[in-house]
Scaffold this active site. Structure first.
Site, PDB file in Angstrom:
ATOM      1  N   GLU A 126    -104.831 122.725 -35.040  1.00 32.33           N
ATOM      2  CA  GLU A 126    -104.016 123.936 -34.970  1.00 32.33           C
ATOM      3  C   GLU A 126    -102.644 123.818 -35.631  1.00 32.33           C
ATOM      4  O   GLU A 126    -101.594 123.965 -34.972  1.00 32.33           O
ATOM      5  CB  GLU A 126    -103.884 124.405 -33.513  1.00 32.33           C
ATOM      6  CG  GLU A 126    -105.240 124.786 -32.920  1.00 32.33           C
ATOM      7  CD  GLU A 126    -105.168 125.395 -31.529  1.00 32.33           C
ATOM      8  OE1 GLU A 126    -104.104 125.305 -30.877  1.00 32.33           O
ATOM      9  OE2 GLU A 126    -106.183 125.968 -31.098  1.00 32.33           O
ATOM     10  N   GLU A 242    -113.342 124.899 -31.535  1.00 29.41           N
ATOM     11  CA  GLU A 242    -113.024 125.278 -30.155  1.00 29.41           C
ATOM     12  C   GLU A 242    -113.416 126.730 -29.944  1.00 29.41           C
ATOM     13  O   GLU A 242    -113.162 127.586 -30.803  1.00 29.41           O
ATOM     14  CB  GLU A 242    -111.525 125.135 -29.852  1.00 29.41           C
ATOM     15  CG  GLU A 242    -110.991 123.715 -29.858  1.00 29.41           C
ATOM     16  CD  GLU A 242    -109.506 123.680 -29.474  1.00 29.41           C
ATOM     17  OE1 GLU A 242    -109.001 124.690 -28.904  1.00 29.41           O
ATOM     18  OE2 GLU A 242    -108.866 122.643 -29.739  1.00 29.41           O
TER      19      GLU A 242
END
Length: 302
Positions: A126, A242
């Protein structure tokens, strides 16, 4: 490489101070392999276990902890995705932390150079903040070059800026490399998947939101179709690294959303890893040592 069906061992090697923590026990790898998963993603917070000054040496004790997780997964016939997780410094001050980030990868790549290619590297979880798309593209290319010095053919997973958002994929500059997989994270709609999540300001206002209308399904279809099309255009495998819904959501909606995202991803040829095994999004209940059946069925279809 198609990574198939996976699950994250979140909050183990990446646990934040004061947050939930999952002991990385061998029996959990037994559970994952027996259930039918193909891949384990091991988020690791290397930046919390490395020196702050050159040569930015990683603590050997932390390497031993990571080694144990990697070995347990490989011993169970699982693929492993090992990443750099929760490195807030590189996101807040990219220029300052770039040398340290590259030094971490130089050490990690050399340390695991002898492992077989079931072990994959994911460069950064991220990227966000000051690590904008342009800056991340530059750092990504440098980090990949560092990895390739020790591991010329290992699968490396690269993700978009803006927290691996699918919407940011068009800005991702893909290096010329034959051993890449692209990753996105999928938590839409955020107001459903993160309702009452304590780390999200105002998330308590979303408590009670459900999921499952035809419009809800259409939105997921549209989102994932764009991701799949981007991958096809670049002939690049896609890994949804995810996706998951926080435990505050009602289980019926959580299972419905999870099953729909999973089946739609598989229909489009996308591999995936559920977030996560056994803490606040967990598909497994460590206290009872059993799977939460609605989520297990949603993920595996049996």
């Amino acid at each position: 490489m198609n990574l198939g069906r996976g699950i994250n061992f979140g909050n183990a090697l990446d646990a934040l101070d004061g947050g939930p923590r999952l002991p990385l026990e061998h029996r959990y790898f037994d559970e994952v392999a027996a259930a039918g998963f193909a891949t384990v993603r091991l988020p690791a917070r290397w930046s919390a276990h490395a020196a702050a000054t050159p040569p930015y040496t990683i603590d050997p004790a932390f390497f031993r902890r990571v080694d144990a997780g990697v070995a347990a997964a490989l011993d169970h016939g699982l693929r492993v995705v090992l990443n750099v997780h929760h490195y807030d410094g590189i996101c807040a001050a990219p220029d300052e932390h770039r040398p340290r980030f590259l030094a971490l990868w130089r050490q990690i790549a050399a340390h695991y150079a002898g492992h077989d290619n079931r072990l994959c590297f994911e460069l950064l979880n991220e990227p966000r903040g000051e690590l904008t798309a342009d800056r991340w593209n530059a750092v990504l290319a440098e980090a990949l070059a560092v990895v390739r010095e020790a591991c010329p053919e290992r699968t490396v997973i690269i993700g978009s800026a803006e927290m691996n958002s699918p919407a940011a994929l068009p800005a991702l500059a893909v290096p010329d490399d034959d051993h890449l997989v692209a990753t996105v994270h999928y938590y839409a709609p955020f107001e459903f998947t993160h309702q009452n999540a304590g780390w999200v300001a105002g998330a308590e206002r979303w408590l009670g939101r459900t999921w499952g209308s035809p419009a809800d399904e259409d939105a997921v279809r549209a989102d994932l179709a764009k991701v799949a099309a981007w991958g096809r255009d670049r002939r690049l495998p896609i890994f949804i690294g995810e996706f998951g819904a926080f435990s505050a959501a009602d289980m019926v909606s959580r299972a419905r959303w999870t099953a729909f995202v999973r089946t739609e991803a598989e229909r489009l040829g996308l591999s995936w890893a559920y977030w996560e095994f056994g803490t606040d999004f967990g598909a497994f209940d460590p206290e009872s040592a059993t799977w939460r059946e609605p989520l297990r069925r949603a993920l595996l279809g049996v």
